[in-house]
Design an enzyme around this catalytic site. Structure first.
Site, PDB file in Angstrom:
ATOM      1  CG  ASN A 130      -1.863   1.163   1.237  1.00 15.38           C
ATOM      2  OD1 ASN A 130      -1.910   1.940   0.293  1.00 15.38           O
ATOM      3  ND2 ASN A 130      -2.601   1.308   2.316  1.00 15.38           N
ATOM      4  CB  CYS A 133      -3.132   4.610   2.453  1.00 11.65           C
ATOM      5  SG  CYS A 133      -4.674   4.739   3.344  1.00 11.65           S
TER       6      CYS A 133
END
Length: 307
Positions: A130, A133
Site C-alpha cells: 500500500n 493510502c
C-alpha cells in the site's frame, strides 16, 4: 458451464472477486461473519504497519450521493499482533482460502519489516504493497507519487520476501502509467489499482469539512470512470496481472473492469449499501457472463474495442 477461475501469482481464485483491503478488517468484522468467505476468490486484510496505529480524528467517514469519503487511517494492532491473533485465527477458519496481506509503513524499512514478518508467518499467499493510502499524514502517500521511490521500494521488498507482491497504485499522480512501469521495473508480480482519489467536502452551515482529518479518500461510483480509464492505460503498457477496484457494485461492473484490462477485482464501498456486496457480485457473475455468451472470463481481459 462458465469458467470464472482466475490464476494469479500466489492467488488461485475460484472467481475474480475479493474485498478491497480494509473492507472486512481481518475477517473479524460483522459482515465477514455473516457468510462463508470461501464464496469469494480471496480475502484481503486491512493494511498492517510495524506498530499499532489509532487512525485519524472523527468523523472518519462521510457517505455522499455517489460515493464515500473516508479518512479512517491505518488503524491496526501492529504486525506482530496481526500475525499472532488476527491472521492465525483467519487461517485456522479458512484453511484453503487465498489471503493477501496489505503492507504499510512510514519508511522503506517499515515496509520491508512488515513484509518479511508476514511472509515468514506462512499464513498469507501474497502481499499488497500500500504505497498509496492518502489518509495518514506520515504514511504511504509520498511513496506512491514518485516513480523512482516506487521502483526502489518494490525492489527492496521483492528482495526480502518469497511471496508474490502486488503494488497498489494511487490515482493522485500526474501519470499513472509511469508509476505502473516503475513497479514492474522494481519486480512487482502484479498491480492493484486504483486506491482512493483525494477529496474534500464542506458543511456550508458550520463551514467545516465533513471529515475530522479535513481531506480524505473518495471511493465508490464517483471514481469508477477514473479507475476504468487508468486500468485501461496501464494494461496497454504491461502484461502484469491487475486487480482492479474503484466503484464496483455489480457483476456487470466486474466485466467492464476486466474488459478495461483487470484480471480480478476488489469490492469496497459497495458494502456500505449491501454488506454482502462482494458475495452477491460473485454469485451473479456467471449469469452475467452467460448473457454475453462468454465461456471463460479470462478471455475478456483487456478486450475493450476502442473507437
Amino acid at each position: 458451464m462458465v469458467n470464472t477461475h482466475v490464476n494469479l501469482p500466489g492467488l488461485d481464485l475460484k472467481n475474480p472477486v475479493m474485498p478491497a483491503s480494509g473492507t472486512f478488517g481481518f475477517g473479524d468484522v460483522p459482515a465477514a461473519q455473516k457468510f462463508d468467505l470461501n464464496d469469494l476468490g480471496a480475502m484481503v486484510i486491512k493494511t498492517t504497519t510495524p506498530h499499532a496505529t489509532t487512525g485519524n480524528p472523527q468523523p472518519q467517514i462521510a457517505i455522499l450521493e455517489d460515493g464515500v469519503l473516508n479518512s479512517v487511517g491505518l488503524t491496526n494492532p501492529g504486525v506482530d499482533q496481526v500475525i499472532s491473533e488476527k491472521l492465525t485465527k483467519l487461517r485456522h477458519q479458512y484453511i484453503d482460502l487465498p489471503i493477501m496481506a496489505s503492507v504499510g509503513g512510514d519508511s522503506e524499512d517499515d515496509y520491508v519489516e512488515v513484509a518479511k514478518k508476514l511472509s515468514a508467518s506462512g499464513l498469507v499467499n501474497a502481499l499488497e504493497i500500500n504505497v498509496s493510502c492518502p489518509n495518514v499524514a506520515q504514511g504511504g502517500m509520498s511513496f506512491g507519487v514518485h516513480a523512482g521511490v516506487v521502483e526502489e521500494l518494490t525492489k527492496k521488498i521483492k528482495m526480502a520476501v518469497a511471496l508474490p507482491i502486488y503494488v497498489k497504485l494511487t490515482p493522485n499522480v500526474t501519470d499513472i502509467v509511469e508509476i505502473a512501469k516503475a513497479a514492474e521495473s522494481g519486480g512487482a508480480d502484479g498491480i492493484s489499482m486504483i486506491n482512493t482519489v483525494l477529496g474534500m467536502r464542506i458543511d456550508v452551515k458550520t463551514r467545516k469539512p465533513l471529515l475530522g482529518h479535513n481531506m480524505g479518500g473518495l471511493s465508490g461510483e464517483a471514481v469508477k470512470p477514473i479507475a476504468i480509464r487508468m486500468i485501461s492505460q496501464v494494461r496497454q503498457v504491461t502484461q502484469l496481472p491487475i486487480i482492479g477496484m474503484g466503484g464496483i457494485s455489480t457483476a456487470q461492473d466486474v466485466i467492464e473492469f476486466i474488459l478495461a484490462g483487470a484480471n480480478a477485482v476488489a469490492v469496497g464501498s459497495a458494502h456500505f449499501e449491501d454488506e454482502l456486496a462482494a458475495k452477491h457480485i460473485a454469485e451473479n457473475l456467471p449469469a452475467e457472463l452467460e448473457k454475453l455468451g462468454i465461456e471463460d472470463i479470462n478471455d475478456l481481459v483487456g478486450q475493450v474495442k476502442f473507437n
